[in-house]
Design an enzyme around this catalytic site. Structure first.
Site, short mmCIF file in Angstrom:
data_model
loop_
_atom_site.label_atom_id
_atom_site.label_comp_id
_atom_site.label_asym_id
_atom_site.label_seq_id
_atom_site.Cartn_x
_atom_site.Cartn_y
_atom_site.Cartn_z
N HIS A 60 0.53 -1.21 0.14
CA HIS A 60 -0.46 0.02 -0.21
C HIS A 60 0.51 1.56 -0.46
CE1 HIS A 60 0.03 1.13 4.24
NE2 HIS A 60 0.58 -0.24 4.21
N ASP A 173 5.64 2.17 7.04
CA ASP A 173 4.54 1.99 6.98
C ASP A 173 3.84 2.44 5.94
OD1 ASP A 173 1.88 0.08 7.07
OD2 ASP A 173 1.55 0.28 8.38
N GLU A 206 -4.44 2.29 2.45
CA GLU A 206 -5.01 0.97 3.26
C GLU A 206 -5.24 1.11 4.25
OE1 GLU A 206 -3.02 -2.45 5.66
OE2 GLU A 206 -2.55 -0.39 5.59
N GLU A 207 -4.51 2.62 4.72
CA GLU A 207 -4.94 3.40 6.49
C GLU A 207 -6.03 3.39 7.03
OE1 GLU A 207 -2.86 1.92 8.14
OE2 GLU A 207 -0.73 1.81 7.30
N ASP A 229 3.85 -6.12 3.20
CA ASP A 229 3.00 -5.01 5.01
C ASP A 229 4.18 -5.15 6.30
OD1 ASP A 229 1.61 -2.89 5.61
OD2 ASP A 229 -0.49 -3.51 5.49
N HIS A 315 3.82 3.54 12.83
CA HIS A 315 3.15 4.78 13.53
C HIS A 315 3.91 5.77 14.46
CE1 HIS A 315 -0.96 1.93 11.44
NE2 HIS A 315 0.14 2.21 11.02
#
Length: 351
Positions: A60, A173, A206-207, A229, A315
């Site tokens: 992603h 990510d 995606e998030e 991922d 994150h």
């Protein structure tokens, strides 16, 4: 381009869910296969009209971030998180606000004072936080071109670690996955496959609920689907009772996440490939989140699996990934595809 250089460049690009244009453009410029972008901003690489068996590799594009929710009369900006954030990594951090009116970026600081100005053990809720641009009123903010809905991302520049073995930066990510996807596609651009078409899929949003993969899966219709991922490393002090997702110990063959169960034949084939190629690997399970695998697997039920790369401090403003884990993931995917190609060719020759 080397994987390290590509990852640093991708980390430094800004692209939250729905605003992935810069990341998609970078991949389109660095992956030589035929490129197509749909209206949802998913990018596809390879021949979507092929009659060969389709092996799809997904990653992603988007990162977790925020957008402008409100600008108060004093010029303080309140914001909406897009993706999962922990309040304790945010206070005092520098952010970039990208004004969509003029595409300029402006730096600000996330600030708040807790009630009574005493932090204690409390984590300040995100809805009480604001961004301070160092201006005096709302009119100054508006003159900059900033408006409700503008993208906000961590103001971080990616770099190598002191020993050169790690990359530290934002958006790992899933810019890690994007970098690996680009390496795999470049590898097979110069290698002829008679039985397989390798299709790269860079998904949007995606998030924000694995949305892009819901659009992409029917277009790709992969016979085998590998989702790349990352997963939060558990190898730091007090991160977990049992150390898992150890950085430097190879990619994770993920057996479970909250949206998908791995196809076990595919998991076994990847494990066997890694062992034959003498590549490090580890089993993994996502007990707290989902991936694009759920959308892809549920489209037609075809064999689907996640390969997870361990990343510390996911994150946050400064995540960390081991470069050898990235390189070994590229090798594992390429070895598996070549092994499957040989197997299919031998089967075809006996007919």
């Amino acid at each position: 381009m080397k994987l390290k250089e590509r990852l640093i460049q991708l980390s430094n690009l800004d692209g939250i869910a729905g605003r992935e244009e810069m990341v998609g453009e970078h991949l389109a410029a660095s992956i030589p296969q035929k490129h197509f972008q749909d209206e949802f901003k998913n990018s596809y690489f390879g021949d979507l009209e092929t009659e060969k068996k389709r092996l799809a590799v997904y990653a992603h594009l988007d990162e977790v971030g925020f957008f402008v929710r409100e600008i108060d009369p004093d010029g303080f900006i309140y914001f909406q998180p897009i993706g999962g954030w922990w309040g304790h990594v945010m206070l005092g951090q520098s952010v970039r606000i990208t004004a969509r009116k003029n595409n300029h970026s402006y730096r600000g600081i996330i600030g708040t004072l807790p009630e009574g100005s005493v932090m204690g053990e409390a984590v300040v809720s995100i809805d009480k936080m604001y961004i301070d641009l160092g201006v005096d009123n709302q009119e100054e903010v508006v003159k900059l071109g900033i408006q409700v809905g503008d993208m906000i991302t961590p103001d971080t520049q990616a770099r190598e670690s002191e020993n050169g073995q790690y990359i530290i930066g934002k958006a790992l990510d899933n810019r890690v996955g994007c970098s690996i996807l680009a390496e795999v596609m470049n590898y097979f651009y110069t290698r002829s496959l008679s039985q397989l078409e390798v299709i790269g899929v860079a998904t949007a949003q995606e998030e924000a609920g694995t949305r892009g993969s819901k659009v992409a899966a029917p277009k790709v219709n992969g016979d085998i689907n590998i989702i790349i991922d990352v997963a939060n490393g558990k190898d730091t002090p007090k991160a977990a009772v049992r150390k898992t997702r150890v950085l430097g110990s190879g990619p994770g063959i993920c057996l479970y996440d909250k949206t998908a169960l791995a196809n076990m034949e595919l998991a076994d084939a990847l494990q066997e490939t890694a062992e034959q190629a003498q590549l490090p690997w580890q089993f993994d399970q996502f007990t707290g989140g989902g991936t694009d695998a759920g959308s892809v697997q549920l489209y037609a039920g075809k064999p689907t699996i996640v390969l997870s790369i361990p990343v510390r401090y996911c994150h946050s403003w400064n995540s960390m990934v081991n470069l050898t884990d990235c390189q070994n993931t590229v090798q594992l995917i390429c070895h598996y595809i070549e092994r499957l190609e040989r197997k299919l060719r031998e089967s075809d020759d006996t007919l």
